[in-house]
Design an enzyme around this catalytic site. Structure first.
Site, short mmCIF file in Angstrom:
data_model
loop_
_atom_site.label_atom_id
_atom_site.label_comp_id
_atom_site.label_asym_id
_atom_site.label_seq_id
_atom_site.Cartn_x
_atom_site.Cartn_y
_atom_site.Cartn_z
N GLY A 23 -12.13 30.13 6.25
CA GLY A 23 -11.80 31.65 5.99
C GLY A 23 -10.27 31.90 6.74
O GLY A 23 -10.12 31.21 7.92
N TYR A 24 -9.80 32.89 6.07
CA TYR A 24 -8.57 33.34 6.56
C TYR A 24 -8.71 34.71 7.28
O TYR A 24 -9.26 35.69 6.78
CB TYR A 24 -7.54 33.40 5.43
CG TYR A 24 -7.23 31.97 5.12
CD1 TYR A 24 -6.05 31.25 5.91
CD2 TYR A 24 -7.83 31.46 4.14
CE1 TYR A 24 -5.83 30.05 5.29
CE2 TYR A 24 -7.48 30.05 3.59
CZ TYR A 24 -6.48 29.50 4.28
OH TYR A 24 -6.05 28.11 3.85
N LEU A 25 -8.40 34.67 8.40
CA LEU A 25 -8.39 35.85 9.45
C LEU A 25 -7.02 36.71 9.30
O LEU A 25 -7.25 37.95 9.18
CB LEU A 25 -8.62 35.56 10.76
CG LEU A 25 -9.92 34.80 10.93
CD1 LEU A 25 -9.99 34.49 12.51
CD2 LEU A 25 -11.07 35.48 10.47
#
Length: 102
Positions: A29-31
């Site tokens: 997942g990309y923060l």
């Protein structure tokens, strides 16, 4: 700091999977997806990493990757922007890749 060199290949068949030496599951997942700094949390089987990537110049960019506790990564996934990606990666012996890339 490491340098990442991105290489992408278009695969037209799934026949290669039977030749794989190993396969493993990844969730990521990309923060942050800002051009200046992409921040990703990744879970690979039972290990987890936080990765920061800088601006891409050509096919190269700066990359920092740190192991983090699995439970922290699971919690961070809840903060991911957009969809959490599930994928399977396949590893091959280098001789096989040399043959394929000719």
């Amino acid at each position: 700091m490491a340098k990442e060199i991105e290489r992408k290949f278009l695969v037209k068949s799934t026949d290669y999977k039977v030749l794989a030496r190993e396969k493993y599951h990844i969730q990521q997942g990309y923060l942050s997806t800002r051009k200046e700094a992409t921040i990703r949390v990744r879970i690979k089987e039972d290990t987890a990493f936080l990765t920061i990537k800088g601006v891409t110049t050509g096919a190269i960019r700066d990359e920092w990757e740190y192991p983090i506790p699995l439970n922290d990564a699971i919690e961070m996934m809840r903060l991911a922007q957009g969809v959490v990606i599930d994928k399977t990666r396949y590893k091959f012996a280098s001789k096989f890749m040399e043959f394929i890339l000719r």
